[in-house]
Design a protein around this motif. Structure first.
Motif, mmCIF file in Angstrom:
data_model
loop_
_atom_site.group_PDB
_atom_site.id
_atom_site.type_symbol
_atom_site.label_atom_id
_atom_site.label_comp_id
_atom_site.label_asym_id
_atom_site.label_seq_id
_atom_site.Cartn_x
_atom_site.Cartn_y
_atom_site.Cartn_z
ATOM 1 N N GLU A 135 80.414 27.694 -4.001
ATOM 2 C CA GLU A 135 81.481 28.016 -4.952
ATOM 3 C C GLU A 135 82.396 29.098 -4.379
ATOM 4 O O GLU A 135 81.995 29.838 -3.475
ATOM 5 N N GLY A 139 81.058 33.253 -6.693
ATOM 6 C CA GLY A 139 80.036 32.263 -6.968
ATOM 7 C C GLY A 139 79.087 32.069 -5.812
ATOM 8 O O GLY A 139 79.074 32.835 -4.837
ATOM 9 N N THR A 149 78.653 27.908 -11.868
ATOM 10 C CA THR A 149 78.799 26.654 -12.602
ATOM 11 C C THR A 149 77.703 26.552 -13.665
ATOM 12 O O THR A 149 76.536 26.839 -13.400
ATOM 13 N N HIS A 163 83.496 25.284 -10.628
ATOM 14 C CA HIS A 163 84.409 25.070 -9.504
ATOM 15 C C HIS A 163 83.588 25.169 -8.224
ATOM 16 O O HIS A 163 83.000 26.198 -7.931
ATOM 17 N N LYS A 164 83.521 24.080 -7.480
ATOM 18 C CA LYS A 164 82.817 24.038 -6.206
ATOM 19 C C LYS A 164 83.824 24.012 -5.061
ATOM 20 O O LYS A 164 84.963 23.569 -5.223
#
Length: 416
Positions: A135, A139, A149, A163-164
């Motif tokens: 991420e 992240g 996530t 959101h990756k």
């Protein structure tokens, strides 16, 4: 959790497959290689995979019931290395990342229905896949505990939001295995959960492409967005809350198979350099007879053989004890990713100006293997973990009664 039980085919059968794979890579795959810097087209991928099926070398790691050769993990190294002699060889044999790692995990923890829906077409090469873990900051990157996530239950299943980035293989993939943080739910602990998400789900979207120096992983490394992505309970891969445990099931072997494939490319690079230095002369001698060149060649052989040894040891351990094998795979990943790069870099040097041109493929090979020191966990993160494990192991040994050896002896003058 141990590796899936495959019927060992026997030494003679493995050696036969290795020879046939070697011939297939040299006779069929190498002539089809794109020019350095270009990617394999989907039509060529399909043609080569069909040719591999016809030759009986397709999907060496996949159970026979799904169209593969059924090799157990401990027999993968020599076959994957032969495939890796060409940068597109693993794709032709359908044992390239991230699909190979996803197949392995689906075989281990997928339900019969999930295997039929996802593993069967993936193993056949009918679809590609991706793995959604990494991420944007802050992240999850090298630290999986930073996972941002989320997946929350609703009356119909789950809603995933996140959101990756660096989602390798996402462009054109049929499905994604998404890692998401979940809250405690009944007997399931809070933690991370894996979900099988079809890429045509309206809640998942492939975003910006990330342009990297490597080209062999089909589908690139783009951003992926999940916005109220609704999936049913049947999309949960394994058990709720155990995603990090399953990630190690996938990542340990996946780190090692990268080592296997890239070691094949290191051997190819050394063959190029040996052919070159054996024919070209400078100062009245062939380059291979000069001491400075011999040092580069010898160090490359040493790097290749030590890498092969640790790969074999780690594969055997992964097959017998997944936890211990996963720990050793960190050592193998660090060693091999650095050793393979050193080998190819030396081969560039031995080939001079042509080594850095597109007349030889060596410069592109450097681009392909350089990211491996970052992918699947940066080498620095692995070294941190390796050090912590070593310190903890020795501390436990001493606490259990092993003699402490860290004190210096104070010697008297008469002892000197």
């Amino acid at each position: 959790m141990s590796a899936p039980a495959h019927t060992a085919p026997g030494r003679e059968a493995v050696e036969d497959l290795r020879r046939r794979t070697r011939a297939f890579i040299r006779d069929v795959v190498m002539p089809a290689e794109p020019v350095p810097g270009q990617a394999l087209t989907e039509s060529e991928r399909a043609r080569l995979q069909q040719a591999a099926k016809d030759a009986g070398v397709f999907a060496p790691h996949v159970p026979v019931e799904y169209g593969g050769q059924g090799l157990p993990l401990q027999d993968w190294p020599e076959i994957f290395e032969e495939a890796g002699y060409s940068p597109i060889g693993p794709t032709a044999l359908n044992c390239m990342a991230p699909d190979e790692g996803n197949m392995h995990m689906l075989e281990l923890i997928g339900t019969p229905e999930q295997k039929q829906q996802y593993l069967a077409p993936l193993a056949a090469g009918d679809v590609r896949s991706c793995f959604g873990m990494t991420e944007p900051h802050p992240g999850a990157g090298s630290d999986p505990d930073a996972l941002q996530t989320t997946a929350r239950r609703n009356r119909d299943g789950w809603l995933i939001n996140g959101h990756k980035r660096f989602t390798s293989g996402a462009i054109g993939a049929g499905f994604c295995i998404v890692m998401a943080r979940t809250e405690a739910d009944g007997d399931a602990p809070a933690g991370a959960t894996m979900f099988l998400v079809d890429m045509d789900n309206p809640g998942i979207r492939v975003g910006e492409h990330i342009h990297t120096i490597d080209r062999t992983i089909g589908g690139g490394h783009p951003h992926v967005y999940l916005e109220d992505c609704a999936v049913p309970d049947s999309a949960v891969l394994g058990e709720v809350g155990l995603g990090f445990k399953y990630a190690q099931v996938r990542l340990g072997p996946a780190r090692l198979t990268h080592c296997m494939r890239w070691l094949g490319l290191a051997r190819r690079s050394l063959d190029i350099a040996l052919d070159r230095t054996g024919k070209r002369e400078i100062f009245g001698s062939s380059i291979s007879e000069l001491g400075l060149a011999q040092e580069l060649i010898a160090q490359s052989v040493i790097d290749i053989e030590t890498s092969a040894a640790i790969i074999t040891r780690t594969a055997d351990l992964l097959a017998a004890d997944a936890k211990a094998g996963s720990a050793l795979s960190s050592v193998a990943k660090v060693h091999c990713s650095e050793a393979v790069y050193r080998v190819i870099d030396r081969c560039v040097q031995l080939c001079g100006g042509d080594g850095v041109s597109d007349g030889l493929p060596l410069a592109q090979y450097l681009n392909e293997v350089r990211p491996f020191r970052i992918y699947d966990g940066s080498n620095e993160t692995h070294k941190w973990a390796i050090s912590r494990r070593a310190s903890a192991r020795r501390r436990r040994e001493v606490e259990a009664g092993a003699p402490y050896q860290g004190d210096a002896v104070v010697r008297g003058e008469q002892e000197r």
